[in-house]
Design an enzyme around this catalytic site. Structure first.
Site, PDB file in Angstrom:
ATOM      1  N   CYS A   1      75.747  73.645  74.631  1.00  0.00           N
ATOM      2  CA  CYS A   1      74.874  72.593  74.112  1.00  0.00           C
ATOM      3  C   CYS A   1      75.688  71.392  73.629  1.00  0.00           C
ATOM      4  CB  CYS A   1      73.954  73.151  73.026  1.00  0.00           C
ATOM      5  SG  CYS A   1      72.541  72.074  72.657  1.00  0.00           S
TER       6      CYS A   1
ATOM      7  N   HIS B   1      71.394  77.596  75.407  1.00  0.00           N
ATOM      8  CA  HIS B   1      72.007  78.493  74.426  1.00  0.00           C
ATOM      9  C   HIS B   1      72.022  79.930  74.952  1.00  0.00           C
ATOM     10  CE1 HIS B   1      72.596  75.953  70.822  1.00  0.00           C
ATOM     11  NE2 HIS B   1      71.674  75.198  71.413  1.00  0.00           N
TER      12      HIS B   1
ATOM     13  N   GLU C   1      73.796  82.322  74.006  1.00  0.00           N
ATOM     14  CA  GLU C   1      73.960  83.294  72.914  1.00  0.00           C
ATOM     15  C   GLU C   1      72.626  83.717  72.310  1.00  0.00           C
ATOM     16  OE1 GLU C   1      73.335  79.563  70.647  1.00  0.00           O
ATOM     17  OE2 GLU C   1      74.306  80.091  72.537  1.00  0.00           O
TER      18      GLU C   1
END
Length: 240
Positions: free
Chosen positions: A117, A217, A219
């Protein structure tokens, strides 16, 4: 694929300096969403948090095997020759200074880098590119960031044969939270992923050993750690 051996790579992850509340305290703190550290561990690495303080030197990075440039606040527009847009958020100048230095040192050391990001935007600016300071002005949709603190969902098409596609396939549904994005792509980077509205969602740096950036994202998808596994694999190769 968690290992307990000495081959476990140390993965530096950039962190924030923010006013934070925890336990009995409400104080300035170095913080990072736990999803980053959990995903590094799930991918087979050991996370090391890197706060934006002090001055990073080559000998510091020599102790790491890989680097994650995490998401966060907007980058200072003066770094890419623009005045601040009215919708650009509060800046974190000390974090900019720290992470631009970290990235350039990582390049010099051929350290594997995964940029997430803000991290992707930082890589682009560090190499001479520019950003759209408020993406809805360009694509006329809020789908990339429905509202503060809420992740949007976008479909991303990836270039067949790209390194990113090699890890996650040619088409992926992603979680995203950003109102800025790449405008002019930096020399040395290649765009390899796009949202339906044309926003660049993934880049690679072919001349580097392993430098990948994604606008989403990864994660935040606990079931899919493949990009982080790719980073850890590259870090393990460098470590050995």
């Amino acid at each position: 694929m968690v290992s307990n051996g000495s081959d476990v790579p140390l993965i530096g992850v950039t962190s924030y300096l923010e006013q934070s509340s925890f336990g009995l305290w409400d104080v300035p703190a170095a913080v990072l969403a736990r999803t980053y550290v959990d995903t590094v561990v799930a991918a087979g690495g050991m996370p090391v948090l890197l706060p934006p303080v002090g001055r990073w030197l080559p000998e510091h990075l020599s102790r790491l095997d890989g680097l994650v440039l995490a998401g966060g606040a907007d980058i200072d527009p003066s770094r890419y020759g623009q005045a601040t847009h009215q919708r650009t958020g509060a800046l974190r100048l000390e974090r900019d200074m720290s992470e631009f230095s970290l990235f350039h040192l990582a390049l010099e050391a051929d350290l594997p880098v995964l940029a997430v990001c803000r991290g992707l935007q930082l890589v682009n600016v560090a190499l001479g590119g520019t950003l759209h300071q408020h993406l809805p002005d360009v694509v006329e949709t809020e789908s990339h960031c429905p509202k503060p603190g809420v992740f949007g969902t976008n479909e991303v098409k990836l270039a067949s044969g790209s390194a990113v596609a090699g890890f996650i396939g040619d088409h992926v549904s992603v979680r995203c939270h950003h109102h800025q994005a790449i405008d002019q792509l930096a020399t040395g980077l290649v765009a390899v992923g796009w949202a339906a509205d044309g926003t660049i969602e993934a880049v690679e740096m072919p001349e580097a050993g392993f430098v990948l950036g994604v606008q989403w994202h990864p994660e935040e998808d606990a079931a899919d750690v493949r990009l982080f596994e790719g980073l850890v694999q590259a870090a393990r190769r460098k470590k050995s």
